[in-house]
Design an enzyme around this catalytic site. Structure first.
Site, short mmCIF file in Angstrom:
data_model
loop_
_atom_site.label_atom_id
_atom_site.label_comp_id
_atom_site.label_asym_id
_atom_site.label_seq_id
_atom_site.Cartn_x
_atom_site.Cartn_y
_atom_site.Cartn_z
N TYR A 20 45.45 95.88 50.93
CA TYR A 20 45.36 97.32 50.67
C TYR A 20 44.32 97.96 51.58
O TYR A 20 44.58 98.98 52.23
CB TYR A 20 45.01 97.55 49.20
N SER B 28 41.34 105.69 51.95
CA SER B 28 40.66 105.15 50.77
C SER B 28 39.26 104.72 51.19
O SER B 28 39.03 104.34 52.34
CB SER B 28 41.43 103.95 50.22
#
Length: 248
Positions: free
Chosen positions: A154, A140
């Protein structure tokens, strides 16, 4: 010869979208996720549009680590080989640390990193035995820098995934096993469907088409879409933390 591609987390979002893109290229697919009914609907759709391919399915919760190895081995046995494995399964749940939501942050950490480690182990076991293969890790853009609040855990897991892939890539340099890390920017999927008014968001179909394009190049790493995320990534890595914080 058709490639055999395994995708985890294939019942929705980027996994589902990439499956459609690879099917259109004539590749055989091994798809796994928890929601088998979603996989079955996807399989039926893909076989109707592309009757010349094979699509095999298996239920898999990636937190069942022993099952990860079992399912990967079964896919290889059924298809004869696995040419590419895409570690895609993940979740975006998270809360600021110290606010009473350790259970949510732990679930994200275990799903996005420990389960990804299990998938890497299972994939590399197969690739080492075959002496070829292409492992793709879906990270990501948040992995570029430590992120605040709901993104802290995350982002840390996605940074861990990227470091894991880079370590493997270093080991496999000059060998017939390729390792790629993709850093998706804002691509619409179930993980972010409630997020509104996000700049640079692209639709799922466009995002998945660009992801597959990068995967097909077997590039070591890529920000997807390239614009504006290559530039954003540079800024995230180099700006003062106070400015990066505003991106969270």
């Amino acid at each position: 010869m058709s490639k055999n591609i395994l995708i985890t987390g294939a019942s929705s979002g980027l996994g589902e979208g990439m499956a459609r893109e690879f099917a259109a290229k004539g590749y055989n697919l091994a798809l796994c996720a928890r929601r088998v009914e979603r996989l079955e609907a996807l399989r039926d759709e893909l076989l109707q549009k592309h009757p010349g391919i094979k699509v095999v399915l298996k239920a898999l919760d990636v937190l069942d680590y022993d099952k990860v190895f079992e399912v990967f081995r079964e896919f290889r046995h059924e298809l004869g080989s696995l040419d590419r494995i895409i570690v895609n399964a993940g979740m975006g749940k998270g809360q600021p640390l110290g606010t009473g939501y350790f259970w949510a942050n732990r679930q994200t950490a275990e799903t996005n990193f420990v389960a990804a480690l299990a998938q890497c182990e299972a994939a590399m076991e197969i690739f080492r035995d075959q002496n070829n293969g292409h492992l793709v890790m879906i990270s990501s853009m948040s992995a570029m820098r430590g992120m605040p609040k709901n993104l802290t855990t995350y982002a840390a897991t996605k940074a861990g995934v990227a470091a894991l892939a880079e370590g493997l890539r270093s080991e496999m340099l000059g060998k017939p096993i390729k390792i790629s890390t993709l850093y998706p920017g804002y691509i619409r999927s179930e993980i972010n469907e409630k997020v509104k008014n996000t700049p640079f968001m692209v639709d799922t179909e466009t995002g998945c088409r660009l992801l597959v394009k990068a995967i097909e190049k077997e590039t070591p790493s890529a920000c997807v879409p390239a614009w504006p995320w290559v530039a954003v990534g540079f800024l995230m890595r180099n700006l003062p933390l106070g400015l990066v914080k505003k991106l969270g």
